[in-house]
Design a protein around this motif. Structure first.
Motif, PDB file in Angstrom:
ATOM      1  N   TYR A  31       0.831  -1.200   0.000  1.00  0.00           N
ATOM      2  CA  TYR A  31       0.000   0.000   0.000  1.00  0.00           C
ATOM      3  C   TYR A  31       0.870   1.256   0.000  1.00  0.00           C
ATOM      4  O   TYR A  31       0.646   2.187  -0.765  1.00  0.00           O
ATOM      5  N   HIS A  32       1.878   1.273   0.847  1.00  0.00           N
ATOM      6  CA  HIS A  32       2.739   2.456   0.929  1.00  0.00           C
ATOM      7  C   HIS A  32       3.575   2.651  -0.329  1.00  0.00           C
ATOM      8  O   HIS A  32       3.806   3.767  -0.766  1.00  0.00           O
ATOM      9  N   TYR A  33       3.984   1.541  -0.934  1.00  0.00           N
ATOM     10  CA  TYR A  33       4.750   1.620  -2.169  1.00  0.00           C
ATOM     11  C   TYR A  33       3.911   2.273  -3.265  1.00  0.00           C
ATOM     12  O   TYR A  33       4.359   3.161  -3.975  1.00  0.00           O
ATOM     13  N   ASP A  34       2.660   1.845  -3.366  1.00  0.00           N
ATOM     14  CA  ASP A  34       1.734   2.391  -4.357  1.00  0.00           C
ATOM     15  C   ASP A  34       1.492   3.880  -4.150  1.00  0.00           C
ATOM     16  O   ASP A  34       1.450   4.643  -5.102  1.00  0.00           O
ATOM     17  N   ARG A  35       1.322   4.242  -2.875  1.00  0.00           N
ATOM     18  CA  ARG A  35       1.067   5.638  -2.550  1.00  0.00           C
ATOM     19  C   ARG A  35       2.225   6.517  -3.008  1.00  0.00           C
ATOM     20  O   ARG A  35       2.047   7.573  -3.601  1.00  0.00           O
ATOM     21  N   THR A  36       3.431   6.105  -2.710  1.00  0.00           N
ATOM     22  CA  THR A  36       4.622   6.867  -3.056  1.00  0.00           C
ATOM     23  C   THR A  36       4.750   7.007  -4.570  1.00  0.00           C
ATOM     24  O   THR A  36       5.061   8.068  -5.093  1.00  0.00           O
ATOM     25  N   ARG A  37       4.464   5.895  -5.258  1.00  0.00           N
ATOM     26  CA  ARG A  37       4.596   5.887  -6.707  1.00  0.00           C
ATOM     27  C   ARG A  37       3.606   6.827  -7.376  1.00  0.00           C
ATOM     28  O   ARG A  37       3.884   7.405  -8.409  1.00  0.00           O
ATOM     29  N   ASN A  38       2.420   6.937  -6.767  1.00  0.00           N
ATOM     30  CA  ASN A  38       1.378   7.753  -7.389  1.00  0.00           C
ATOM     31  C   ASN A  38       1.419   9.216  -6.983  1.00  0.00           C
ATOM     32  O   ASN A  38       0.644  10.017  -7.470  1.00  0.00           O
ATOM     33  N   GLU A  39       2.306   9.541  -6.072  1.00  0.00           N
ATOM     34  CA  GLU A  39       2.391  10.934  -5.642  1.00  0.00           C
ATOM     35  C   GLU A  39       2.834  11.829  -6.790  1.00  0.00           C
ATOM     36  O   GLU A  39       3.478  11.387  -7.726  1.00  0.00           O
ATOM     37  N   GLU A  40       2.468  13.102  -6.696  1.00  0.00           N
ATOM     38  CA  GLU A  40       2.910  14.101  -7.661  1.00  0.00           C
ATOM     39  C   GLU A  40       4.422  14.017  -7.830  1.00  0.00           C
ATOM     40  O   GLU A  40       5.134  13.802  -6.852  1.00  0.00           O
ATOM     41  N   PRO A  41       4.915  14.158  -9.069  1.00  0.00           N
ATOM     42  CA  PRO A  41       6.375  14.134  -9.226  1.00  0.00           C
ATOM     43  C   PRO A  41       7.007  15.205  -8.330  1.00  0.00           C
ATOM     44  O   PRO A  41       6.467  16.286  -8.188  1.00  0.00           O
ATOM     45  N   ARG A  42       8.102  14.857  -7.756  1.00  0.00           N
ATOM     46  CA  ARG A  42       8.741  15.789  -6.837  1.00  0.00           C
ATOM     47  C   ARG A  42       9.251  17.017  -7.588  1.00  0.00           C
ATOM     48  O   ARG A  42       9.438  16.990  -8.793  1.00  0.00           O
ATOM     49  N   PHE A  43       9.465  18.084  -6.839  1.00  0.00           N
ATOM     50  CA  PHE A  43       9.883  19.356  -7.425  1.00  0.00           C
ATOM     51  C   PHE A  43      11.134  19.183  -8.271  1.00  0.00           C
ATOM     52  O   PHE A  43      11.234  19.706  -9.372  1.00  0.00           O
ATOM     53  N   TYR A  44      12.065  18.393  -7.757  1.00  0.00           N
ATOM     54  CA  TYR A  44      13.306  18.160  -8.495  1.00  0.00           C
ATOM     55  C   TYR A  44      13.017  17.624  -9.890  1.00  0.00           C
ATOM     56  O   TYR A  44      13.594  18.071 -10.881  1.00  0.00           O
ATOM     57  N   ASN A  45      12.106  16.660  -9.979  1.00  0.00           N
ATOM     58  CA  ASN A  45      11.789  16.060 -11.272  1.00  0.00           C
ATOM     59  C   ASN A  45      11.122  17.052 -12.205  1.00  0.00           C
ATOM     60  O   ASN A  45      11.369  17.055 -13.407  1.00  0.00           O
ATOM     61  N   LYS A  46      10.282  17.903 -11.637  1.00  0.00           N
ATOM     62  CA  LYS A  46       9.609  18.911 -12.462  1.00  0.00           C
ATOM     63  C   LYS A  46      10.616  19.867 -13.081  1.00  0.00           C
ATOM     64  O   LYS A  46      10.561  20.162 -14.270  1.00  0.00           O
ATOM     65  N   VAL A  47      11.533  20.347 -12.246  1.00  0.00           N
ATOM     66  CA  VAL A  47      12.558  21.274 -12.738  1.00  0.00           C
ATOM     67  C   VAL A  47      13.438  20.581 -13.772  1.00  0.00           C
ATOM     68  O   VAL A  47      13.723  21.116 -14.846  1.00  0.00           O
ATOM     69  N   ASP A  48      13.816  19.368 -13.442  1.00  0.00           N
ATOM     70  CA  ASP A  48      14.670  18.579 -14.324  1.00  0.00           C
ATOM     71  C   ASP A  48      14.010  18.381 -15.694  1.00  0.00           C
ATOM     72  O   ASP A  48      14.642  18.566 -16.736  1.00  0.00           O
ATOM     73  N   ASN A  49      12.741  18.038 -15.684  1.00  0.00           N
ATOM     74  CA  ASN A  49      12.027  17.833 -16.943  1.00  0.00           C
ATOM     75  C   ASN A  49      11.904  19.125 -17.750  1.00  0.00           C
ATOM     76  O   ASN A  49      12.035  19.109 -18.974  1.00  0.00           O
ATOM     77  N   GLN A  50      11.658  20.239 -17.053  1.00  0.00           N
ATOM     78  CA  GLN A  50      11.533  21.509 -17.760  1.00  0.00           C
ATOM     79  C   GLN A  50      12.867  21.916 -18.378  1.00  0.00           C
ATOM     80  O   GLN A  50      12.921  22.390 -19.510  1.00  0.00           O
ATOM     81  N   LEU A  51      13.949  21.705 -17.654  1.00  0.00           N
ATOM     82  CA  LEU A  51      15.274  22.033 -18.185  1.00  0.00           C
ATOM     83  C   LEU A  51      15.586  21.188 -19.416  1.00  0.00           C
ATOM     84  O   LEU A  51      16.122  21.687 -20.402  1.00  0.00           O
ATOM     85  N   LYS A  52      15.226  19.921 -19.348  1.00  0.00           N
ATOM     86  CA  LYS A  52      15.476  19.032 -20.492  1.00  0.00           C
ATOM     87  C   LYS A  52      14.700  19.476 -21.716  1.00  0.00           C
ATOM     88  O   LYS A  52      15.224  19.492 -22.825  1.00  0.00           O
ATOM     89  N   LEU A  53      13.426  19.855 -21.492  1.00  0.00           N
ATOM     90  CA  LEU A  53      12.603  20.304 -22.605  1.00  0.00           C
ATOM     91  C   LEU A  53      13.148  21.622 -23.162  1.00  0.00           C
ATOM     92  O   LEU A  53      13.270  21.796 -24.373  1.00  0.00           O
ATOM     93  N   ASN A  54      13.499  22.552 -22.278  1.00  0.00           N
ATOM     94  CA  ASN A  54      14.066  23.829 -22.719  1.00  0.00           C
ATOM     95  C   ASN A  54      15.322  23.612 -23.569  1.00  0.00           C
ATOM     96  O   ASN A  54      15.473  24.203 -24.629  1.00  0.00           O
ATOM     97  N   ARG A  55      16.184  22.743 -23.089  1.00  0.00           N
ATOM     98  CA  ARG A  55      17.434  22.486 -23.813  1.00  0.00           C
ATOM     99  C   ARG A  55      17.156  21.875 -25.177  1.00  0.00           C
ATOM    100  O   ARG A  55      17.752  22.262 -26.175  1.00  0.00           O
ATOM    101  N   LYS A  56      16.233  20.942 -25.211  1.00  0.00           N
ATOM    102  CA  LYS A  56      15.883  20.272 -26.459  1.00  0.00           C
ATOM    103  C   LYS A  56      15.363  21.288 -27.486  1.00  0.00           C
ATOM    104  O   LYS A  56      15.753  21.256 -28.659  1.00  0.00           O
TER     105      LYS A  56
END
Ligand code: ZN
Length: 128
Positions: A31-56
């Motif tokens: 149950y806890h594993y599922d909860r963690t997996r479904n949580e909103e992507p962490r701030f780090y991942n959001k920034v990381d994804n935006q930087l990757k898209l910007n660079r691309k």
């Protein structure tokens, strides 16, 4: 009245202590594993994804090493100018924002917002 309790993980009815929420520790960790997996992507991942898209996008629109593109074009593709890795100021005081090796400078030309795109050069390494 007896309350029917159900395991939060598998939905089977539970016997035992009144405060039990899971059949066993397997169900609990599942149950806890599922909860963690479904949580909103962490701030780090959001920034990381935006930087990757910007660079691309900057890379895609700057194949020649220098280019000018209407800012609207990049913004529509998902470019977000608030996310960059560092900056470089030229001798005129223009501040180029960089996403890794690709830089951009906002400029108004003929009433239209544009980005001047450049590539990182060795001489920019000098900190001022
Ligand atoms: Zn269970």
């Amino acid at each position: 009245m007896k309350l029917k309790r159900i395991c939060l993980a598998c939905g089977k009815s539970i016997t035992g202590r009144i405060d039990k929420k899971y059949c066993d520790h397997y169900c609990k960790s599942a149950y806890h594993y599922d909860r963690t997996r479904n949580e909103e992507p962490r701030f780090y991942n959001k920034v990381d994804n935006q930087l990757k898209l910007n660079r691309k996008l900057l890379k895609e629109y700057n194949k020649a090493g220098k280019a000018t593109v209407r800012s609207q074009v990049l913004l529509e593709m998902g470019f977000n100018p608030n996310f960059f890795t560092h900056y470089w100021k030229n001798s005129k005081g223009d501040v180029y924002l960089f996403v890794y090796e690709f830089g951009f400078l906002k400029r108004i030309e003929n009433g239209k917002a544009k980005y001047v795109l450049v590539k990182w050069q060795e001489y920019m390494n000098k900190a001022k």
